[in-house]
Design an enzyme around this catalytic site. Structure first.
Site, PDB file in Angstrom:
ATOM      1  N   SER A 138     -26.390  -7.055   8.308  1.00 26.39           N
ATOM      2  CA  SER A 138     -27.294  -8.195   8.457  1.00 26.39           C
ATOM      3  C   SER A 138     -27.698  -8.345   9.914  1.00 26.39           C
ATOM      4  O   SER A 138     -26.958  -7.936  10.818  1.00 26.39           O
ATOM      5  CB  SER A 138     -26.600  -9.468   7.998  1.00 26.39           C
ATOM      6  N   TYR A 151     -19.295 -14.899   9.214  1.00 24.29           N
ATOM      7  CA  TYR A 151     -20.094 -13.918   8.475  1.00 24.29           C
ATOM      8  C   TYR A 151     -20.632 -12.858   9.425  1.00 24.29           C
ATOM      9  O   TYR A 151     -20.539 -11.647   9.171  1.00 24.29           O
ATOM     10  CB  TYR A 151     -21.236 -14.676   7.789  1.00 24.29           C
TER      11      TYR A 151
HETATM   12  N1  LIG Z   1     -30.083 -13.142   1.452  1.00 27.20           N
HETATM   13  C1  LIG Z   1     -30.171 -12.953   2.744  1.00 27.20           C
HETATM   14  O1  LIG Z   1     -30.899 -13.668   3.453  1.00 27.20           O
HETATM   15  C2  LIG Z   1     -29.394 -11.833   3.404  1.00 27.20           C
HETATM   16  C3  LIG Z   1     -29.661 -11.565   4.750  1.00 27.20           C
HETATM   17  C4  LIG Z   1     -28.971 -10.532   5.359  1.00 27.20           C
HETATM   18  C5  LIG Z   1     -28.050  -9.803   4.655  1.00 27.20           C
HETATM   19  N2  LIG Z   1     -27.793 -10.093   3.352  1.00 27.20           N
HETATM   20  C6  LIG Z   1     -26.798  -9.277   2.656  1.00 27.20           C
HETATM   21  O2  LIG Z   1     -27.368  -8.687   1.527  1.00 27.20           O
HETATM   22  C7  LIG Z   1     -26.356  -8.369   0.593  1.00 27.20           C
HETATM   23  C8  LIG Z   1     -26.822  -8.818  -0.781  1.00 27.20           C
HETATM   24  O3  LIG Z   1     -26.856 -10.237  -0.846  1.00 27.20           O
HETATM   25  P1  LIG Z   1     -27.985 -11.042  -1.624  1.00 27.20           P
HETATM   26  O4  LIG Z   1     -28.801 -11.709  -0.626  1.00 27.20           O
HETATM   27  O5  LIG Z   1     -28.608 -10.140  -2.610  1.00 27.20           O
HETATM   28  O6  LIG Z   1     -27.126 -12.199  -2.305  1.00 27.20           O
HETATM   29  P2  LIG Z   1     -26.508 -12.354  -3.756  1.00 27.20           P
HETATM   30  O7  LIG Z   1     -27.515 -12.142  -4.792  1.00 27.20           O
HETATM   31  O8  LIG Z   1     -25.771 -13.623  -3.713  1.00 27.20           O
HETATM   32  O9  LIG Z   1     -25.479 -11.152  -3.849  1.00 27.20           O
HETATM   33  C9  LIG Z   1     -24.186 -11.146  -3.376  1.00 27.20           C
HETATM   34  C10 LIG Z   1     -23.373 -10.293  -4.322  1.00 27.20           C
HETATM   35  O10 LIG Z   1     -22.084 -10.047  -3.811  1.00 27.20           O
HETATM   36  C11 LIG Z   1     -21.185 -10.076  -4.882  1.00 27.20           C
HETATM   37  N3  LIG Z   1     -19.810 -10.324  -4.467  1.00 27.20           N
HETATM   38  C12 LIG Z   1     -19.360 -11.320  -3.673  1.00 27.20           C
HETATM   39  N4  LIG Z   1     -18.029 -11.221  -3.555  1.00 27.20           N
HETATM   40  C13 LIG Z   1     -17.635 -10.165  -4.308  1.00 27.20           C
HETATM   41  C14 LIG Z   1     -16.397  -9.578  -4.605  1.00 27.20           C
HETATM   42  N5  LIG Z   1     -15.242 -10.049  -4.086  1.00 27.20           N
HETATM   43  N6  LIG Z   1     -16.365  -8.502  -5.407  1.00 27.20           N
HETATM   44  C15 LIG Z   1     -17.488  -8.014  -5.953  1.00 27.20           C
HETATM   45  N7  LIG Z   1     -18.706  -8.536  -5.703  1.00 27.20           N
HETATM   46  C16 LIG Z   1     -18.764  -9.594  -4.894  1.00 27.20           C
HETATM   47  C17 LIG Z   1     -21.699 -11.206  -5.728  1.00 27.20           C
HETATM   48  O11 LIG Z   1     -21.183 -11.091  -7.023  1.00 27.20           O
HETATM   49  P3  LIG Z   1     -21.155 -12.360  -8.033  1.00 27.20           P
HETATM   50  O12 LIG Z   1     -22.561 -12.467  -8.509  1.00 27.20           O
HETATM   51  O13 LIG Z   1     -20.210 -11.939  -9.072  1.00 27.20           O
HETATM   52  O14 LIG Z   1     -20.737 -13.549  -7.239  1.00 27.20           O
HETATM   53  C18 LIG Z   1     -23.193 -10.956  -5.674  1.00 27.20           C
HETATM   54  O15 LIG Z   1     -23.617 -10.059  -6.661  1.00 27.20           O
HETATM   55  C19 LIG Z   1     -25.098  -9.051   1.096  1.00 27.20           C
HETATM   56  O16 LIG Z   1     -24.299  -8.090   1.741  1.00 27.20           O
HETATM   57  C20 LIG Z   1     -25.615 -10.029   2.109  1.00 27.20           C
HETATM   58  O17 LIG Z   1     -24.650 -10.323   3.086  1.00 27.20           O
HETATM   59  C21 LIG Z   1     -28.458 -11.083   2.715  1.00 27.20           C
END
Ligand SMILES: NC(=O)c1ccc[n+]([C@@H]2O[C@H](COP(=O)([O-])OP(=O)(O)OC[C@H]3O[C@@H](n4cnc5c(N)ncnc54)[C@H](OP(=O)(O)O)[C@@H]3O)[C@@H](O)[C@H]2O)c1
Ligand SMILES: Cc1cc2nc3c(=O)[nH]c(=O)nc-3n(C[C@H](O)[C@H](O)[C@H](O)COP(=O)(O)OP(=O)(O)OC[C@H]3O[C@@H](n4cnc5c(N)ncnc54)[C@H](O)[C@@H]3O)c2cc1C
Lengths: 246, 440
Positions: A138, A151
């Site tokens: 990120s 984070y």
């Molecule tokens: N959204 C943003 O603005 C943003 C910005 C920068 C980076 N990111 C990164 O992008 C990646 C994807 O996130 P997203 O934005 O797509 O959010 P998201 O839809 O909330 O996805 C997060 C995922 O992580 C899974 N997860 C969390 N803890 C876990 C565990 N202990 N074991 C297995 N799975 C687990 C969640 O599973 P459950 O559904 O089962 O909870 C969910 O599917 C993440 O690494 C995040 O840090 C996001």
């Protein structure tokens, strides 16, 4: 036909990426912890054109299960073209400030689990002498900020770890992609008040990810303008940065 | 649960403060409904309804419920979660040779929204409304109550939910029959029409055309009243299922609404009409520009400035036809509050869904920017529409009175009785349903 392994497959960004691969007829192996949503996603991807979709359940923090799950995935896929690690939690920064255990659990989910997965994948890919390991880090890892430094620290750990891997695996012909999204409209950011102009749709980020994998990019900022925003942010003098409320 | 946010319909009027939750799966929907706040809740798809149909103090947003659950490639029967967009369905299924049986003028709506408004398209005169092709829905009427509704299972609830504006509960999934096509292209014919009687006659003459619609210059007066471009279309033959990949342009922010004044609209309409110099033009076009000309410009609703706008869409009976349209158009032209694009279409027979809008006759849709004197004008038009046996489309409405609603949707009491029976009154309610006296 590409063979794609995705960890944290139910993440919105991972899902959008998987849909792009499904459209191309790829063979998918999805790993996530929520069985109901994983099954729904698998069906969706098959109908969208994936030539096959296999799934496995994994809570990434159960590190003992990581090895067997990855072993099963390699058995099913054979040679893996792309492994994408996408899981993560934004966590409750304020809560982490008051509770060391809580902070460490966040670090566990966002960094330790990923470092363990990367170590295992590196071994697999080194033997393959091919393929891409892509990890969602990120922009938050580029500089610690009061609003999310727990984070951010975890993401910084992933980034640094991957920089090392990039150089190590380069010798074996393996590509390591560090993905640094800015703000993305996903369940993770649901309900946060974010500047609408800066928030990207997951599909746009997915498009960039697929492209960066094809082009064997080392570090991807997505959408592209975050590269410039972060270039400015990391150059703000600390004396000033401390006063700004970021 | 998310904090308060400002939400609005496509017309960007009114803007309200609401709490929203966007569940990730069915259990998430149940939890959301369980903890709903006081003040009633309503399902919200992509917010393309113009007025206050999808506004409530508490909204359940379906954007993450966007998965395809089942598809039979022999019959074209597809089951999806209700939050999937028509755009996604087209993207996935057109290359496989299937098209939407009915589509509105934008593809950026959800399947749930299409059912809840029982939307119509340019083929209404031959194909009817969207829900005619809906085999069944899964409907959540309470946290522990998910009902399978179809023409044979809870049929009255099915007919109430088709066109029921979310007031019978949250549609979780929809099973829809797609229509086979061999091409992504449409053979389009554009006919330049100089007045109202000519265009109405041409709708009759082109009754067999699969698609037909007229873009009408609502500011033309006198002998030019009703001058328009009539477009008809047929799915092309020949195997051309792929299409060009174009990116839409975006209107970046609110445009000063003074840009849209009587002069600029007149000029636009005039240019639009005179774009075509021949009487008739035939062309093969991709389905995108044919069905979704406005989707090429993202956020075009910002063109009307920050006070927003409304779309007034009414239907009048076939008997009222020419005389009614004539009088209403004159009234609009005289008001000088005309609209960019007015769309005229002939509807086929009405269906048996309690609150579906279409009835046999003619429908006209016009955009009006929100300004002083607009609502009195629309009140006045309402009275004329009612006189001509017509009504206003709920999914576009933002200001109709309870009285007008009751008079023009005569089955509203049956609708309420079904809501009563399934216990959804007061639970699933919107700003609109309160305004119309369906909830308190
Ligand atoms: N959204 C943003 O603005 C943003 C910005 C920068 C980076 N990111 C990164 O992008 C990646 C994807 O996130 P997203 O934005 O797509 O959010 P998201 O839809 O909330 O996805 C997060 C995922 O992580 C899974 N997860 C969390 N803890 C876990 C565990 N202990 N074991 C297995 N799975 C687990 C969640 O599973 P459950 O559904 O089962 O909870 C969910 O599917 C993440 O690494 C995040 O840090 C996001
Ligand atoms: C440019 C443009 C062109 C249009 N052209 C046409 C046209 O040609 N013909 C036509 O008929 N309409 C047309 N419309 C209107 C549009 O098709 C409808 O308003 C449609 O219902 C919008 O769907 P949505 O997903 O955006 O729903 P929203 O606007 O979010 O909601 C609309 C209604 O559906 C209900 N709803 C949404 N999802 C669910 C669910 N899962 N369960 C229960 N209720 C639900 C809401 O409660 C609300 O009452 C047009 C709109 C635009 C902006």
């Amino acid at each position: 036909m590409k063979k794609i392994l995705i960890i944290g497959a139910t993440s919105a960004i991972a899902e959008a990426t998987a849909r792009r691969y499904a459209k191309k007829g790829s063979k998918l192996y999805l790993i996530a912890r929520n069985g109901e949503r994983l099954a729904t996603l698998a069906t969706d991807l098959k109908i969208r054109g994936a030539s096959s979709v296999d799934t496995a359940l994994l809570d990434v923090n159960e590190r003992g299960s990581q090895g067997p799950v990855l072993e099963q995935a390699t058995k099913t896929l054979g040679l893996i073209d792309v492994a994408l690690i996408a899981h993560g939690t934004l966590g409750d920064q304020k809560g982490c400030e008051q509770d060391a255990e809580k902070a460490l659990l966040e670090f566990e989910t966002n960094a330790v689990s990923t470092l363990a997965l990367l170590t295992r994948l590196a071994t697999i890919f080194e033997k393959q002498h091919a393929g891409t390991i892509a990890v969602i880090s990120s922009v938050a890892g580029d500089r610690g900020r009061p609003s999310n430094y727990v984070y951010g620290t975890a993401k910084a750990a992933i980034t640094t770890f991957c920089e090392g891997l990039q150089a190590r695996l380069f010798k074996s012909g393996v590509h390591v992609l560090i993905i640094k999204p800015g703000l993305v409209a996903t369940p993770m950011t649901e309900g946060l008040s974010l500047p609408a102009m800066l928030v990207a749709e997951p599909d746009l980020v997915a498009r960039d990810i697929v492209r960066a994998i094809e082009k064997r990019t080392d570090t991807l900022y997505t959408p592209w303008f975050w590269k410039y925003i972060m270039a400015i942010i990391i150059h703000i003098p600390t004396a000033l940065f401390k006063k700004a409320n970021l | 649960m998310n904090p308060l946010q400002s939400i609005h319909g496509w017309g960007r009027f009114p803007v309200i403060e609401a709490k929203g939750v966007a569940p990730l799966d069915m259990s998430g929907v149940k939890v959301a409904v369980q903890d709903h706040g006081v003040g009633g809740m309503i399902a919200r798809g992509l917010g393309r309804s113009y007025g206050d149909s999808s506004l409530a103090k508490f909204v359940v947003e379906t954007r993450y419920l966007n998965h395809i659950l089942d598809f039979d490639s022999d019959t074209g029967m597809v089951t999806c979660n209700a939050g999937i967009s028509l755009a996604t369905l087209l993207e996935v299924f057109v290359p496989k040779g299937w098209f939407l049986p009915v589509t509105p003028g934008t593809k950026h709506i959800t399947l749930g929204g299409a059912v809840a408004s029982d939307v119509h398209g340019k083929n209404h005169h031959v194909s009817g409304c969207f829900c005619k092709y809906v085999e069944c829905i899964e409907l959540l009427t309470g946290p522990d109550n998910v009902l399978h509704c179809s023409r044979t299972s809870h049929p009255e609830l099915f007919h109430a939910s088709c066109g029921g504006m979310g007031l019978t509960g949250i549609i979780l999934s929809v099973t829809l029959r797609l229509k086979p096509v061999s091409s992504a292209y449409i053979d389009q014919q554009t006919i330049k029409v100089s007045n109202l009687s000519e265009v109405l006659a041409l709708f009759e003459a082109n009754h067999a055309a699969t698609y037909s619609v007229a873009w009408i210059d609502s500011l033309a007066t006198g002998s030019a009243l009703g001058r328009s471009l009539l477009m008809t279309g047929e799915h092309s033959s020949g195997n051309m299922l792929a299409g060009p990949d174009k990116h839409p342009i975006t209107i970046p922010a609110d445009m000063p609404s003074s840009l849209l004044n009587r002069f600029s609209i007149k000029l636009f309409n005039s240019l639009y009409y005179n774009r075509i110099t021949k009487k008739e033009v035939k062309k093969r076009v991709h389905y995108e520009p044919f069905f979704y000309p406005l989707d090429g410009i993202q956020h075009w609703n910002r063109l009307y400035g920050k006070n927003g706008f409304t779309q007034y869409q009414f239907v009048i009976s076939k008997e009222a036809g020419q005389e009614g349209m004539n009088r209403i158009l004159k009234e609009i032209a005289a008001s000088g509050k005309g609209s960019f694009l007015a769309v005229l279409k002939a509807f086929g027979k009405q269906n048996s869904n309690y609150l579906s809008f279409p009835l046999e006759g003619y429908t006209l849709a016009l955009d009006f920017k929100i300004e002083e004197g607009l609502f009195p004008l629309l009140e006045h038009l309402d009275a004329m529409v009612l006189d001509y046996g017509g009504r206003i489309y709920l999914t576009k409405d933002v200001r109709m009175s309870e009285k007008t609603f009751r008079q023009s949707y005569p089955r509203w009491q049956e609708f309420q009785a079904i809501r009563e029976q399934y216990g959804t009154i007061g639970i699933f309610s919107s700003y609109q349903s309160r305004r119309l006296g369906l909830d308190t």
